[in-house]
Enzyme design. Structure first.
Site, mmCIF file in Angstrom:
data_model
loop_
_atom_site.group_PDB
_atom_site.id
_atom_site.type_symbol
_atom_site.label_atom_id
_atom_site.label_comp_id
_atom_site.label_asym_id
_atom_site.label_seq_id
_atom_site.Cartn_x
_atom_site.Cartn_y
_atom_site.Cartn_z
ATOM 1 N N CYS A 41 -18.436 58.264 108.265
ATOM 2 C CA CYS A 41 -17.574 59.022 109.185
ATOM 3 C C CYS A 41 -16.612 59.936 108.409
ATOM 4 O O CYS A 41 -15.742 59.448 107.689
ATOM 5 C CB CYS A 41 -16.805 58.020 110.044
ATOM 6 S SG CYS A 41 -15.462 58.718 111.018
ATOM 7 N N CYS A 96 -12.933 59.453 109.234
ATOM 8 C CA CYS A 96 -12.475 58.172 108.675
ATOM 9 C C CYS A 96 -12.112 58.344 107.197
ATOM 10 O O CYS A 96 -11.081 57.844 106.734
ATOM 11 C CB CYS A 96 -13.557 57.103 108.794
ATOM 12 S SG CYS A 96 -14.004 56.680 110.482
#
Length: 150
Positions: A73, A76
């Site tokens: 991600c 993230c």
């Protein structure tokens, strides 16, 4: 959280996950673990597996702010250093931890994580607030602090 700073609080060690009793008034005085003798606060987020998660979310009496994330991600990865900066500002009022949703899908499922990154604030084993999306450290600190005041 126990607002009486003179009372004893149960704090999970970030290293061995043993539960320690610490006077609330001593939280800011760099207390050490009674078992492993390492600092109870490190100003860095913990990588939480299922056993460590239970110790910090359910048995520790300080709130736990969890970043649910995954290595694939992009947002993230962008938020990871910001979450680390926030840990330095939020400890010892709360513990910060990270749960890799790929490595610990049962924890992510338990909290109904549908998008990442998602932060969940847990106190006494129960979710008290959540926020999805990447945020800078200042916003993480502001959001988490506001949840405890409210």
């Amino acid at each position: 959280m126990n607002n009486d700073t003179t009372g004893l609080l149960q704090i999970a060690c970030p290293h061995c996950h043993a539960i320690n009793r610490v006077p609330g008034a001593r939280l800011g005085q760099a207390p050490a673990c009674g078992r492993c003798h390492r600092p109870l606060f490190t100003a860095t987020p913990l990588a939480l597996n299922s056993a460590a998660f239970e110790a910090h979310a359910s048995r520790s009496q300080i709130p736990l702010l969890v970043d649910f994330w995954a290595g694939w991600c992009g947002p993230c990865r962008q938020m990871a250093p910001e979450f680390t900066k926030a840990a330095a500002q939020l400890e010892p009022r709360m513990r910060l931890g990270k749960v890799d949703t790929e490595a610990e899908p049962a924890i992510a499922s338990r909290f109904g994580i549908r998008s990442i990154p998602t932060m969940v604030l847990i106190q006494g084993g129960h979710e008290i607030a959540r926020q999805s999306g990447a945020m800078p450290a200042s916003s993480i600190v502001q959001w988490a602090s506001a949840q405890l005041r409210g």
